[in-house]
Enzyme design. Sequence first.
Site, PDB file in Angstrom:
ATOM      1  N   CYS A  93      -1.028  -0.717   7.816  1.00 24.51           N
ATOM      2  CA  CYS A  93      -2.023  -0.867   6.746  1.00 24.51           C
ATOM      3  C   CYS A  93      -3.460  -0.987   7.266  1.00 24.51           C
ATOM      4  CB  CYS A  93      -1.624  -2.025   5.845  1.00 24.51           C
ATOM      5  SG  CYS A  93      -2.402  -1.898   4.233  1.00 24.51           S
ATOM      6  N   ARG A 131      -5.117  -0.672  -7.570  1.00 27.73           N
ATOM      7  CA  ARG A 131      -4.623  -1.061  -6.246  1.00 27.73           C
ATOM      8  C   ARG A 131      -3.171  -0.616  -6.150  1.00 27.73           C
ATOM      9  NH1 ARG A 131      -6.969  -4.299  -2.475  1.00 27.73           N
ATOM     10  NH2 ARG A 131      -5.326  -5.008  -1.095  1.00 27.73           N
ATOM     11  N   HIS A 195       4.224  -2.808   4.827  1.00 25.53           N
ATOM     12  CA  HIS A 195       4.470  -4.170   5.296  1.00 25.53           C
ATOM     13  C   HIS A 195       5.936  -4.462   4.986  1.00 25.53           C
ATOM     14  CE1 HIS A 195       0.181  -5.280   5.668  1.00 25.53           C
ATOM     15  NE2 HIS A 195      -0.039  -4.618   4.557  1.00 25.53           N
TER      16      HIS A 195
HETATM   17  N1  GLN Z   1      -7.942  -3.830   3.236  1.00 21.12           N
HETATM   18  C1  GLN Z   1      -7.138  -2.676   3.181  1.00 21.12           C
HETATM   19  C2  GLN Z   1      -6.909  -2.124   1.781  1.00 21.12           C
HETATM   20  O1  GLN Z   1      -6.838  -2.871   0.827  1.00 21.12           O
HETATM   21  C3  GLN Z   1      -5.827  -2.987   3.896  1.00 21.12           C
HETATM   22  C4  GLN Z   1      -4.992  -4.037   3.227  1.00 21.12           C
HETATM   23  C5  GLN Z   1      -3.721  -4.336   3.981  1.00 21.12           C
HETATM   24  O2  GLN Z   1      -3.687  -4.361   5.214  1.00 21.12           O
HETATM   25  N2  GLN Z   1      -2.656  -4.637   3.244  1.00 21.12           N
HETATM   26  O3  GLN Z   1      -6.790  -0.910   1.661  1.00 21.12           O
END
Ligand code: GLN
Length: 246
Positions: A93, A131, A195
Amino acid sequence: MYSLNILHLYPDILNLYADRGNILALQYCAQKIDVSINIKYLFIGDEFPADIDLILIGGGQDQDQEHVSLDLIRHGSKIKSLVLENLPVLAVCGGYQLFGKSYQLSKKKILEGIGIFDCVSIAEPNLNHERFIGEILINAQNNLGSIIGFENHSARTYLGAQVEPFGHIVKGFGNNGVDSTEGAIFHNAIGTYLHGPILPRNIKLTYFLLNCAIKRKFGSFVELPSENDVIVDNAYNYGVNYILSK
Ligand code: GLN
């Protein structure tokens, strides 16, 4: 007995959704195949250690990525040369985004990446876009088959011509929610939005990374355990069925 040195980058800053569990999975699987592993950590300001066989970097919030990005660039050419020599990498990520060419946080702010993966990531917060959050199932490269995880990111990642996707979406969003790609793979470096943590949930990927490191260092693969790992297999099968039922 084979012995591997694993380098975990910025474990104190990039450790979202228990990405540290990836280290525990590597330790667990290494023990099963009689491989000893030594975990090294790289913090901001550190010199890059010698004799590294596998690199991990986890996810983080945008501000955490800003915090590490300049330091990571110091090590970019070293990491790139190791990747070109087939060193395995798992970048998750926020770490995946920084292993790409750039991460655009806003119209005015772009974090430079280390360009292991030919991809760019764009947060576009001003577009008020959705998101990408939830369980995800992909069909992965390298005969890895179904890989499961949990994604939570606002950025969209777009792959260039010099990189392959790590996998294709069965359920979930992945790189950008449009082209059905997830993650990136270049030599033995894998970037992914998954993740979970990803390695305990997908033990075959854990063995894949270990075996890439062993092959690179010792020239041969090790045999994987023949008996079923009942608890691990049940958790994986439950995860696949759960995601498919949604
Ligand atoms: N900050 C990044 C995003 O929101 C990565 C987030 C994360 O590592 N889960 O795209």
